[in-house]
Design a protein around this motif. Structure first.
Motif, PDB file in Angstrom:
ATOM      1  N   UNK A  68     -13.125  -6.983   6.312  1.00 16.06           N
ATOM      2  CA  UNK A  68     -12.123  -5.942   6.520  1.00 16.06           C
ATOM      3  C   UNK A  68     -11.679  -5.401   5.165  1.00 16.06           C
ATOM      4  N   UNK A  69     -11.742  -4.087   5.031  1.00 13.37           N
ATOM      5  CA  UNK A  69     -11.279  -3.420   3.807  1.00 13.37           C
ATOM      6  C   UNK A  69      -9.818  -3.026   3.976  1.00 13.37           C
ATOM      7  N   UNK A  70      -9.530  -2.288   5.057  1.00 12.96           N
ATOM      8  CA  UNK A  70      -8.162  -1.967   5.440  1.00 12.96           C
ATOM      9  C   UNK A  70      -7.982  -2.412   6.887  1.00 12.96           C
ATOM     10  N   UNK A  71      -6.754  -2.794   7.245  1.00 15.15           N
ATOM     11  CA  UNK A  71      -6.476  -3.230   8.600  1.00 15.15           C
ATOM     12  C   UNK A  71      -5.406  -2.384   9.264  1.00 15.15           C
ATOM     13  N   UNK A  72      -5.269  -2.556  10.583  1.00 10.08           N
ATOM     14  CA  UNK A  72      -4.232  -1.876  11.347  1.00 10.08           C
ATOM     15  C   UNK A  72      -2.870  -2.230  10.747  1.00 10.08           C
ATOM     16  N   UNK A  73      -2.039  -1.238  10.504  1.00  6.73           N
ATOM     17  CA  UNK A  73      -0.687  -1.359   9.938  1.00  6.73           C
ATOM     18  C   UNK A  73      -0.677  -1.458   8.422  1.00  6.73           C
ATOM     19  N   UNK A  74      -1.839  -1.492   7.755  1.00 10.09           N
ATOM     20  CA  UNK A  74      -1.853  -1.406   6.299  1.00 10.09           C
ATOM     21  C   UNK A  74      -1.362  -0.031   5.857  1.00 10.09           C
ATOM     22  N   UNK A  75      -0.910   0.060   4.599  1.00  9.06           N
ATOM     23  CA  UNK A  75      -0.521   1.345   4.024  1.00  9.06           C
ATOM     24  C   UNK A  75      -1.356   1.608   2.791  1.00  9.06           C
ATOM     25  N   UNK A  76      -1.534   2.888   2.462  1.00  4.20           N
ATOM     26  CA  UNK A  76      -2.337   3.287   1.315  1.00  4.20           C
ATOM     27  C   UNK A  76      -1.488   4.154   0.383  1.00  4.20           C
ATOM     28  N   UNK A  77      -1.655   3.943  -0.911  1.00  5.89           N
ATOM     29  CA  UNK A  77      -1.097   4.853  -1.899  1.00  5.89           C
ATOM     30  C   UNK A  77      -2.279   5.638  -2.464  1.00  5.89           C
ATOM     31  N   UNK A  78      -2.445   6.849  -1.966  1.00  8.23           N
ATOM     32  CA  UNK A  78      -3.574   7.682  -2.353  1.00  8.23           C
ATOM     33  C   UNK A  78      -3.345   8.270  -3.748  1.00  8.23           C
ATOM     34  N   UNK A  79      -4.414   8.584  -4.447  1.00  6.78           N
ATOM     35  CA  UNK A  79      -4.270   9.093  -5.818  1.00  6.78           C
ATOM     36  C   UNK A  79      -3.375  10.328  -5.910  1.00  6.78           C
ATOM     37  N   UNK A  80      -3.452  11.234  -4.914  1.00 11.66           N
ATOM     38  CA  UNK A  80      -2.670  12.468  -4.994  1.00 11.66           C
ATOM     39  C   UNK A  80      -1.298  12.331  -4.355  1.00 11.66           C
ATOM     40  N   UNK A  81      -0.980  11.163  -3.785  1.00 12.24           N
ATOM     41  CA  UNK A  81       0.268  10.996  -3.049  1.00 12.24           C
ATOM     42  C   UNK A  81       1.352  10.397  -3.929  1.00 12.24           C
ATOM     43  N   UNK A  82       2.616  10.751  -3.627  1.00 14.02           N
ATOM     44  CA  UNK A  82       3.764  10.204  -4.339  1.00 14.02           C
ATOM     45  C   UNK A  82       4.312   8.956  -3.659  1.00 14.02           C
ATOM     46  N   UNK A  83       3.955   8.773  -2.367  1.00 18.40           N
ATOM     47  CA  UNK A  83       4.438   7.604  -1.633  1.00 18.40           C
ATOM     48  C   UNK A  83       3.325   7.088  -0.733  1.00 18.40           C
ATOM     49  N   UNK A  84       3.527   5.879  -0.216  1.00 20.47           N
ATOM     50  CA  UNK A  84       2.518   5.252   0.630  1.00 20.47           C
ATOM     51  C   UNK A  84       2.414   5.993   1.957  1.00 20.47           C
ATOM     52  N   UNK A  85       1.249   5.902   2.547  1.00 16.77           N
ATOM     53  CA  UNK A  85       1.033   6.522   3.850  1.00 16.77           C
ATOM     54  C   UNK A  85       1.788   5.761   4.934  1.00 16.77           C
ATOM     55  N   UNK A  86       1.853   6.354   6.115  1.00 15.53           N
ATOM     56  CA  UNK A  86       2.314   5.617   7.279  1.00 15.53           C
ATOM     57  C   UNK A  86       1.323   4.491   7.581  1.00 15.53           C
ATOM     58  N   UNK A  87       1.756   3.469   8.350  1.00 15.00           N
ATOM     59  CA  UNK A  87       0.818   2.382   8.688  1.00 15.00           C
ATOM     60  C   UNK A  87      -0.447   2.927   9.343  1.00 15.00           C
ATOM     61  N   UNK A  88      -1.583   2.406   8.952  1.00  5.08           N
ATOM     62  CA  UNK A  88      -2.865   2.898   9.461  1.00  5.08           C
ATOM     63  C   UNK A  88      -3.019   2.554  10.942  1.00  5.08           C
ATOM     64  N   UNK A  89      -3.575   3.493  11.745  1.00  7.16           N
ATOM     65  CA  UNK A  89      -3.812   3.218  13.161  1.00  7.16           C
ATOM     66  C   UNK A  89      -5.217   2.666  13.429  1.00  7.16           C
ATOM     67  N   UNK A  90      -5.922   2.221  12.393  1.00  7.92           N
ATOM     68  CA  UNK A  90      -7.300   1.759  12.546  1.00  7.92           C
ATOM     69  C   UNK A  90      -7.597   0.704  11.489  1.00  7.92           C
TER      70      UNK A  90
END
Length: 540
Positions: A419-441
């Protein structure tokens, strides 16, 4: 020189004697032809008209309709019904056969005399004034409009008119309720209304079972209706079908009266009033069992419903609101409902079925995810578009709206690979100022073959710039799984897969190494794949 004359002189006496002889011959021929003419004429008349037994004296007539029920038990020779059929059997033109279109309206009239029962079969076409009938001698005759109208416009011919059918009332358990009083009129051949006399009425008070799902359905909707429900002498309810509301009842007998009025209308071929008086006994009241009251975000609840005969009458209410409508699926003797949850904290869930309601207090636990900081070289594609639009739209457009009837066999397996990313993980993308919402996948590193998490049917195969090639599997119970970012698919729509069957190959569409995006949904809400393989199938 004169030649002798060889002409024979005429004899006046012989000339006078030939006329009486000619007259005598003519009289003899005429006497011979008259009986022949009478015989031929009689034959032709009998050939083109039914045979009537003139010496028979009929004293009764019985009539059986197309439904093989007796229309009138016994009619004397003097009444109108006998006269109608006596007229029919005394007219008509003999034909070879009866058209198929007439065979549905089949009446049997049996005329009785002391010696024999003469049976005549009459065939009327719906909406036609033409009649065919067979005689006891197996001859077939066709009767035109003028001779048939008396019967077609009588109350005895009700089975020929669809408008004469009494509307059917059924309960939620599909029991047919028999009326106790009927007044019903329908339009006949002449365009006028006649009252239907032959009716099936309840001769005693019937008792029907209910499981707290009090509901009634008319095959033809009345103009107005009123329901009165009593317990002993106490009126519990009076109103329409839609508003029936009663306290929780168990093993009680209730008295019902329903009055339905069908108003006369120029556009309709019927009008009347029906009254039903009957009882209903509350048996096997509905009961509800919830699999857990402490789910995690991304789980779905499984509500088991007992003694629910009409799953469409289940109603759900939640505070806060549910992320998607529950998926209801009958299995064996129970009805289940899969209810996704996605907000942590206290919830109040209420389920209602007829007069029964059950309330549950939920304590939804948060699902802890991992926060990831990713670099530009880690991810492939536009992840902002993927998370904010592509994935939400996919679930809303493709997610289940109803149960397909399948049941996951063997449960759900854990996805292959790391598993690389899991359900409910968050990501801080290079262009983003804040973390994403929890992942649905979840995103899994898979080298090569991507396998089905559970048995299911291939619902859809597609491809898009954001998702790459993808496959959607339907597992029944409203559960779908999605496999996206494939470089190749190896199934066809409609294929039935077992758990572990290969459905495609992974690619670098989302990640710098071979990977596949795997997601699950119940209805229109994403759920955790971890929950699927850690819990048993919902209907087992």
């Amino acid at each position: 020189m004169n030649r002798p004359d060889y002409a024979i002189p005429s004899n006046p006496k012989n000339k006078k004697s030939i006329f009486p002889r000619i007259l005598a011959y003519f009289g003899i021929v005429l006497l011979l032809l008259i009986p022949t003419y009478i015989a031929v004429a009689t034959f032709m008349m009998q050939k083109n008209a039914p045979i009537i037994t003139t010496h028979a004296v009929y004293d009764t007539l019985t009539l059986t309709g197309p439904d093989e029920k007796r229309v009138n038990a016994s009619d004397t020779v003097n009444n109108s019904l006998f006269a109608m059929f006596a007229t029919l059997t005394g007219s008509g033109v003999e034909v070879v056969s009866i058209p198929d279109s007439h065979l549905a309206g089949h009446y049997v009239a049996t005329m009785k005399n002391p010696d024999v029962n003469d049976r005549y079969d009459f065939y009327f076409q719906r909406g036609s004034a033409i009649c065919y009938y067979t005689t006891p001698q197996n001859k077939i005759f066709r009767v035109e409009h003028a001779q048939t109208t008396a019967f077609l416009n009588s109350s005895f011919a009700f089975e020929l008119y669809e408008a004469s059918a009494i509307p059917v009332l059924t309960t939620a358990a599909t029991d047919e309720v028999i009326p106790t009083m009927i007044t019903w009129h329908y339009r006949t051949e002449n365009g006028l209304f006649t009252e239907r006399l032959q009716k099936d009425l309840a001769i005693q008070t019937h008792t029907y079972p209910i499981a707290n799902d009090i509901a009634f359905y008319f095959s033809t909707q009345p103009s107005t209706h009123e329901v009165t429900i009593r317990r002993a002498n106490e009126i519990l309810y009076r109103g329409s079908f839609d508003g029936i509301s009663l306290p929780l009842l168990e093993d009680e007998v209730l008295d019902f009266e329903i009055i339905a009025v069908f108003d006369q209308n120029s556009r309709l071929d019927y009008y009347g009033q029906l009254t039903y008086s009957f009882r209903m006994q509350v048996v096997e009241a509905a009961r509800f069992t919830l699999n857990t009251t402490t789910p995690k975000v991304g789980d779905f609840l499984v509500l088991r419903c007992e003694n629910v005969k009409n799953a469409g009458k289940l109603q759900f209410h939640s505070e806060p609101a549910l992320p998607a409508s529950p998926i209801v699926f009958p299995r064996d003797d129970y009805v289940y409902a899969a209810i996704p949850v996605h907000t942590a904290g206290a919830h109040a869930l209420r389920v209602t079925y007829g007069t029964v309601a059950a309330s549950f207090t939920l304590d939804v636990q948060p699902r802890t995810g991992t926060a990831h900081t990713v670099t530009e070289n880690t991810l492939q594609g536009d992840w902002t578009q993927l998370l904010t639009k592509t994935i939400p739209d996919l679930i809303l457009q493709k997610g289940a709206t109803a149960d397909s009837g399948m049941t996951p066999k063997g449960g759900f397996a854990m996805p292959d690979g790391k598993r690389i990313f899991g359900f409910a993980d968050t990501l801080l993308l290079p262009e983003a100022q804040s973390a994403t919402d929890p992942l649905p996948f979840g995103l899994y590193r898979v080298d090569g073959e991507v396998r089905a998490l559970s048995a299911g049917r291939v619902l859809e195969i597609g491809e898009s710039d954001a998702l790459g090639k993808y496959v959607i599997l339907d597992h029944g119970c409203g559960i779908y799984t999605y496999y996206a970012g494939l470089c190749e698919t190896r199934v066809q729509v409609g294929d039935i897969l077992a758990v572990g069957d290969t459905l495609g190959l992974s690619s670098t569409h989302f990640y710098h190494e071979n990977a596949v995006l795997i997601m699950a949904s119940v209805g229109k809400a994403a759920v955790s794949v971890d929950f699927l393989y850690s819990d048993p199938a919902p209907a087992t």
